[in-house]
Design an enzyme around this catalytic site. Sequence first.
Site, PDB file in Angstrom:
ATOM      1  N   CYS A  70       0.771  -1.226   0.004  1.00 42.42           N
ATOM      2  CA  CYS A  70       0.181   0.259   0.107  1.00 42.42           C
ATOM      3  C   CYS A  70       0.710   1.232   0.087  1.00 42.42           C
ATOM      4  O   CYS A  70       0.329   2.202  -0.316  1.00 42.42           O
ATOM      5  CB  CYS A  70      -0.749  -0.054   1.102  1.00 42.42           C
ATOM      6  SG  CYS A  70      -2.098   1.163   1.131  1.00 42.42           S
ATOM      7  N   ARG A  94      -2.300   4.260   5.870  1.00 49.91           N
ATOM      8  CA  ARG A  94      -2.876   3.620   4.652  1.00 49.91           C
ATOM      9  C   ARG A  94      -3.344   2.354   4.734  1.00 49.91           C
ATOM     10  O   ARG A  94      -4.122   1.914   3.985  1.00 49.91           O
ATOM     11  CB  ARG A  94      -2.014   3.728   3.508  1.00 49.91           C
ATOM     12  CG  ARG A  94      -1.617   5.367   3.149  1.00 49.91           C
ATOM     13  CD  ARG A  94      -0.465   5.174   2.239  1.00 49.91           C
ATOM     14  NE  ARG A  94      -0.588   4.864   0.805  1.00 49.91           N
ATOM     15  CZ  ARG A  94      -0.972   5.595  -0.255  1.00 49.91           C
ATOM     16  NH1 ARG A  94      -1.122   6.742  -0.227  1.00 49.91           N
ATOM     17  NH2 ARG A  94      -1.177   4.968  -1.250  1.00 49.91           N
ATOM     18  N   TRP A 120      -0.267  -4.195   1.910  1.00 49.02           N
ATOM     19  CA  TRP A 120      -1.483  -4.762   2.346  1.00 49.02           C
ATOM     20  C   TRP A 120      -1.781  -5.834   1.425  1.00 49.02           C
ATOM     21  O   TRP A 120      -1.647  -5.715   0.214  1.00 49.02           O
ATOM     22  CB  TRP A 120      -2.699  -3.526   2.059  1.00 49.02           C
ATOM     23  CG  TRP A 120      -3.870  -3.920   2.451  1.00 49.02           C
ATOM     24  CD1 TRP A 120      -4.529  -3.923   3.574  1.00 49.02           C
ATOM     25  CD2 TRP A 120      -4.902  -4.156   1.524  1.00 49.02           C
ATOM     26  NE1 TRP A 120      -5.897  -4.187   3.565  1.00 49.02           N
ATOM     27  CE2 TRP A 120      -6.298  -4.343   2.425  1.00 49.02           C
ATOM     28  CE3 TRP A 120      -5.173  -4.128   0.219  1.00 49.02           C
ATOM     29  CZ2 TRP A 120      -7.471  -4.646   1.681  1.00 49.02           C
ATOM     30  CZ3 TRP A 120      -6.372  -4.243  -0.431  1.00 49.02           C
ATOM     31  CH2 TRP A 120      -7.580  -4.499   0.424  1.00 49.02           C
ATOM     32  N   ASN A 161       3.151  -0.948  -5.788  1.00 51.15           N
ATOM     33  CA  ASN A 161       1.631  -0.917  -5.178  1.00 51.15           C
ATOM     34  C   ASN A 161       1.025  -1.373  -6.482  1.00 51.15           C
ATOM     35  O   ASN A 161       1.313  -1.133  -7.520  1.00 51.15           O
ATOM     36  CB  ASN A 161       1.329   0.344  -4.775  1.00 51.15           C
ATOM     37  CG  ASN A 161       1.888   0.593  -3.704  1.00 51.15           C
ATOM     38  OD1 ASN A 161       2.203  -0.118  -2.891  1.00 51.15           O
ATOM     39  ND2 ASN A 161       1.852   1.964  -3.159  1.00 51.15           N
ATOM     40  N   GLY A 162      -0.339  -1.939  -6.424  1.00 51.82           N
ATOM     41  CA  GLY A 162      -1.330  -2.425  -7.496  1.00 51.82           C
ATOM     42  C   GLY A 162      -1.237  -3.715  -7.680  1.00 51.82           C
ATOM     43  O   GLY A 162      -0.959  -4.510  -6.803  1.00 51.82           O
ATOM     44  N   GLU A 168     -23.826   4.957   6.764  1.00 48.04           N
ATOM     45  CA  GLU A 168     -22.542   5.314   7.314  1.00 48.04           C
ATOM     46  C   GLU A 168     -22.270   4.800   8.449  1.00 48.04           C
ATOM     47  O   GLU A 168     -21.047   4.423   8.824  1.00 48.04           O
ATOM     48  CB  GLU A 168     -22.447   6.705   6.871  1.00 48.04           C
ATOM     49  CG  GLU A 168     -21.031   7.492   7.646  1.00 48.04           C
ATOM     50  CD  GLU A 168     -19.910   6.976   6.843  1.00 48.04           C
ATOM     51  OE1 GLU A 168     -18.605   7.156   7.243  1.00 48.04           O
ATOM     52  OE2 GLU A 168     -19.690   6.289   5.635  1.00 48.04           O
ATOM     53  N   LYS A 216     -18.980   2.418   9.599  1.00 49.17           N
ATOM     54  CA  LYS A 216     -18.166   2.850  10.678  1.00 49.17           C
ATOM     55  C   LYS A 216     -18.079   1.806  11.824  1.00 49.17           C
ATOM     56  O   LYS A 216     -16.847   1.305  12.165  1.00 49.17           O
ATOM     57  CB  LYS A 216     -18.382   4.304  11.316  1.00 49.17           C
ATOM     58  CG  LYS A 216     -18.178   5.615  10.319  1.00 49.17           C
ATOM     59  CD  LYS A 216     -16.628   5.618  10.224  1.00 49.17           C
ATOM     60  CE  LYS A 216     -16.335   6.595   8.818  1.00 49.17           C
ATOM     61  NZ  LYS A 216     -16.538   5.776   7.672  1.00 49.17           N
ATOM     62  N   GLU A 232     -16.343  -1.471  10.577  1.00 42.68           N
ATOM     63  CA  GLU A 232     -15.124  -1.308  10.172  1.00 42.68           C
ATOM     64  C   GLU A 232     -13.807  -1.155  11.140  1.00 42.68           C
ATOM     65  O   GLU A 232     -12.665  -1.552  10.898  1.00 42.68           O
ATOM     66  CB  GLU A 232     -14.608  -0.631   8.779  1.00 42.68           C
ATOM     67  CG  GLU A 232     -14.722   1.107   9.392  1.00 42.68           C
ATOM     68  CD  GLU A 232     -14.698   1.925   8.043  1.00 42.68           C
ATOM     69  OE1 GLU A 232     -14.097   1.591   7.029  1.00 42.68           O
ATOM     70  OE2 GLU A 232     -15.536   3.127   8.120  1.00 42.68           O
ATOM     71  N   HIS A 263     -40.193  -5.646   5.821  1.00 41.11           N
ATOM     72  CA  HIS A 263     -39.922  -6.441   4.725  1.00 41.11           C
ATOM     73  C   HIS A 263     -38.857  -7.748   4.798  1.00 41.11           C
ATOM     74  O   HIS A 263     -38.195  -7.975   3.824  1.00 41.11           O
ATOM     75  CB  HIS A 263     -39.704  -5.892   3.400  1.00 41.11           C
ATOM     76  CG  HIS A 263     -40.864  -4.892   2.981  1.00 41.11           C
ATOM     77  ND1 HIS A 263     -42.136  -5.476   2.525  1.00 41.11           N
ATOM     78  CD2 HIS A 263     -41.118  -3.478   3.157  1.00 41.11           C
ATOM     79  CE1 HIS A 263     -42.991  -4.304   2.264  1.00 41.11           C
ATOM     80  NE2 HIS A 263     -42.398  -3.309   2.723  1.00 41.11           N
ATOM     81  N   LYS A 275      -6.278   2.474   3.347  1.00 42.41           N
ATOM     82  CA  LYS A 275      -6.760   4.040   3.263  1.00 42.41           C
ATOM     83  C   LYS A 275      -6.934   4.358   1.873  1.00 42.41           C
ATOM     84  O   LYS A 275      -8.100   4.999   1.412  1.00 42.41           O
ATOM     85  CB  LYS A 275      -5.765   5.140   3.981  1.00 42.41           C
ATOM     86  CG  LYS A 275      -6.377   6.366   3.843  1.00 42.41           C
ATOM     87  CD  LYS A 275      -7.579   6.634   4.657  1.00 42.41           C
ATOM     88  CE  LYS A 275      -7.990   8.227   4.731  1.00 42.41           C
ATOM     89  NZ  LYS A 275      -9.285   8.209   5.400  1.00 42.41           N
TER      90      LYS A 275
END
Length: 609
Positions: free
Chosen positions: A2, A27, A74, A99-100, A482, A486, A489, A505, A604
Amino acid sequence: MCGIVGAIAKRDIVPVLVDGLKRLEYRGYDSAGVAVLDGDKIRRVRRVGRVAEMEQAAAAEQLHGQLGIGHTRWATHGGVTEPNAHPHVSHGLIAVVHNGIIENHEEQREHLRGLGYTFESQTDTEVIAHLVHHHYQNAPDLFEAVRRAVRELTGAYAIGVIALDRPDELVCARMGCPLLIGLGEGENFIASDVSAILSATRKVIFLEEGDIGHLRRDSVVIVDKHDAVVEREVHLSDVSLASLELGPYSHFMQKEIYEQPKALSDTIEAVLDAGFAMQLFGENAEALLPKLTGVKIIACGTSYYAGLTAKYWIESIAGVQCDVEIASEYRYRNAWADPQHLVVTISQSGETLDTMEALKYAKERGHQYALSICNVRESAIPRASELVFYTRAGAEIGVASTKAFTTQLVALFTLAVTLGKVRGRVSAEQEAGYLDDLRHLPGSVQHALNLEPQIKAWADKFAAKDHALFLGRGLHYPIALEGALKLKEISYIHAEAYPAGELKHGPLALVDSAMPVVVIAPNDSLLEKVKSNMQEVRARGGELFVFADADSHFSESEGVHVIRTPRHVGVLSPVVHAIPVQILAYHAALARGTDVDKPRNLAKSVTVE
């Protein structure tokens, strides 16, 4: 991925690499490593875990060097193990950080095995190291070897490369993942984020797609994807070192939650000065915005929830059709496109790969105009957009977005009112009212922050739970989403969010005394509907935790807990109600002992698919 940092200097650069990796910890990562040219060999130290563990190992091994690269990983290809950690080395000659994701790594792995290469890791990155080594044997020019190697790669990458017999060269390349060059006096640097090199320099060059950089101590040469030498603009970073330090706070997430009044005030400042003026969105806005007949918002994660909130504003205030798309899904379907619809991308970093690729796809489908809402100047997505609105949240270090989210909401609200004004739906009197709402918003957010002691008491109860349900209606349903995100995570409590009317439902089957239910219940037109939904929960033995307004006329009772914000702030209420759910998640995570700033498995800046 990362994080990447590299340096070439006339001094020992190991402290520079370690400091850079520490500043990239936000990150998200699971291992760290450095490789330096030390005398007649490339010396490498890697450790699973935190940068501090790798730093101790480097000190114990007396690692020194004037040329080197470092990385926080990561995990994508292969597990969290030391052999999979970066940097990767080929035959003691070539060292690479990356990275990637290399999409054709399996094909290249088989090709390289046929050439006699053996692999020590499960990563796609080791393929790059061996591929560069292979070309370096055929053409002993490091820059040319890297150039030939990346031509054979499919996917996204930012890479840094050093060679044992090239003590005065550092080569880097970028495609799809952020990478920059830092310019010093008699020394130069590479990094995936400017924060990694701020202690050494503020002068940076942002590499473009397909660029390859050749760094020496006293020179930088950049070649573009057409093999032409190019001059890229030098920027003076305005990111401060102070913004990257904790100061009096225990965690970056806590710091950033409390920075929201200032972040909002800074973002609102230009709007208060100019009114809801088209030029807020760039010099092309006056020519483009009046032509638009619709809006398509594309984003991921928290930014996607900001987009869902904006849909209510854009359709009600501007009277414009608005669709909201998850970037990673949008780019893989046969999407319909209207050239007169504005594509709005939302990304804190401006480098989110899914969002960047979705923007490219939208343009391929026929969309002509794009607006980027972003917190990082000169990042990739704004550079690919005709219009830009920069939020002014400052550096956001915690993986869980807080101030970036609320400033994105302000940017989107500004867009909604501006479009309404362009279309003649917002009168001068209404504009003045909306400006007044913005003017008072930071103060309302500060009042919400003052609720922390009450929310902390709730969080202590949540810490013992394994599941939670969040409910909201209308504008506040995205805030429920949201809040659930939060909580899950950073505390690892499983949480889901629903429009409150959807309880009957299906989700109502989950409700019992062990399932806490959080309700966003401001005093708006849907309040009575929300109260009815709450009764459905209580009838099944569910325990309610209600975020209400002072004038919502709720009363506490057995199984019903209420915290009131000081007053209802009207159309901007979602911004204020985002604060309590952030604080709830933060304190629940603390109570459970999780790593608030660096939650497991998350990063991140998401620059892979």
